[in-house]
Design a protein around this motif. Sequence first.
Motif, mmCIF file in Angstrom:
data_model
loop_
_atom_site.group_PDB
_atom_site.id
_atom_site.type_symbol
_atom_site.label_atom_id
_atom_site.label_comp_id
_atom_site.label_asym_id
_atom_site.label_seq_id
_atom_site.Cartn_x
_atom_site.Cartn_y
_atom_site.Cartn_z
ATOM 1 N N ARG A 190 22.186 7.742 4.295
ATOM 2 C CA ARG A 190 21.224 7.109 3.385
ATOM 3 C C ARG A 190 20.681 8.099 2.379
ATOM 4 N N TRP A 191 20.441 9.328 2.824
ATOM 5 C CA TRP A 191 19.931 10.353 1.914
ATOM 6 C C TRP A 191 20.978 10.705 0.851
ATOM 7 N N LEU A 192 22.249 10.766 1.255
ATOM 8 C CA LEU A 192 23.312 11.059 0.277
ATOM 9 C C LEU A 192 23.430 9.953 -0.766
ATOM 10 N N ARG A 193 23.261 8.701 -0.354
ATOM 11 C CA ARG A 193 23.318 7.599 -1.320
ATOM 12 C C ARG A 193 22.180 7.680 -2.321
ATOM 13 N N LYS A 194 21.006 8.091 -1.862
ATOM 14 C CA LYS A 194 19.859 8.183 -2.775
ATOM 15 C C LYS A 194 19.991 9.351 -3.733
ATOM 16 N N THR A 195 20.638 10.436 -3.308
ATOM 17 C CA THR A 195 20.746 11.627 -4.145
ATOM 18 C C THR A 195 22.012 11.632 -4.990
ATOM 19 N N ASP A 196 22.866 10.616 -4.835
ATOM 20 C CA ASP A 196 24.133 10.571 -5.589
ATOM 21 C C ASP A 196 23.845 10.395 -7.065
#
Length: 282
Positions: free
Chosen positions: A276-282
């Motif tokens: 979820r964090w990777l999706r937000k920081t993409d």
Amino acid sequence: MTLASTHSTSRITAIGRLTALRVPPVVALSFAIVALAIAWSLAPSLFTSYDPVNGVPAQKLLGPSAAHWFGTDHLGRDLYTRVVYGTASSVASALIAVVIGVFAGGLIGLLAGFFGGWVDTLFARLVDVLLAIPKFLLAVIVVTAIGFDTTNAAIATGVSAVALFARVMRSEVIKTRQATFVESSFLLGGSRWHILWRHVLPNASRSVLPLAVLQFGDSILVIASLAFLGYGDPPPASDWGLLISIGKDYLKWPWLVYAPAFVTIATVLSVNRISRWLRKTD
């Protein structure tokens, strides 16, 4: 603009970048848990000195203590050691499943989304068939067909994830194919394969990384479920799902279930939080 103001602006910009890249405490804890699981899988002997296969019968079914953090099982084996040594199988099999899903599903989605036409129609029907079967049921069908062990369970889990990666990759490829720089490459005389591998694939695969991380956690859960049902390696293997399956027969000693279940849940939740964090920081 003076030198001092330029220096001040640079400092503000650098601070802003560091703030933007700051990892939340929950995500940092998730990374730590996943790193510990990976360390367990790579060098289990560094974290415990007990034998994962041979126990001491006189010490069977001891509760958690300083000597045995997770207690001991019905054969006097240290349960913490069993969990640590079982990590390698659980993590490696989940990684195999993700690799199969990413490469097979990604290739299907890439070709279907880029070429369209009958290629898209053919692969779309294949994906529809895979999506029509519940993922866990599909994994059970595949592992029943190819044999019962952890590697086959990983292959079955990877096959069940192919449709998901294919659908996401196809959507991203169609979106990327319509971009201005791709159309410009076509007008400048670029070949289809050059544009596919040089422009479309790198840009379309950005969404695959968070999905692959998420699928890694899901694969751990599916493979543990298959091992719980007896589709993985037999004892004395110590896959997390198998440990839970063995522990359920000794309900008077609940740590036999709680310890491997807690490690499994903590690892899966950590991987999901990182995704979820990777999706937000993409």
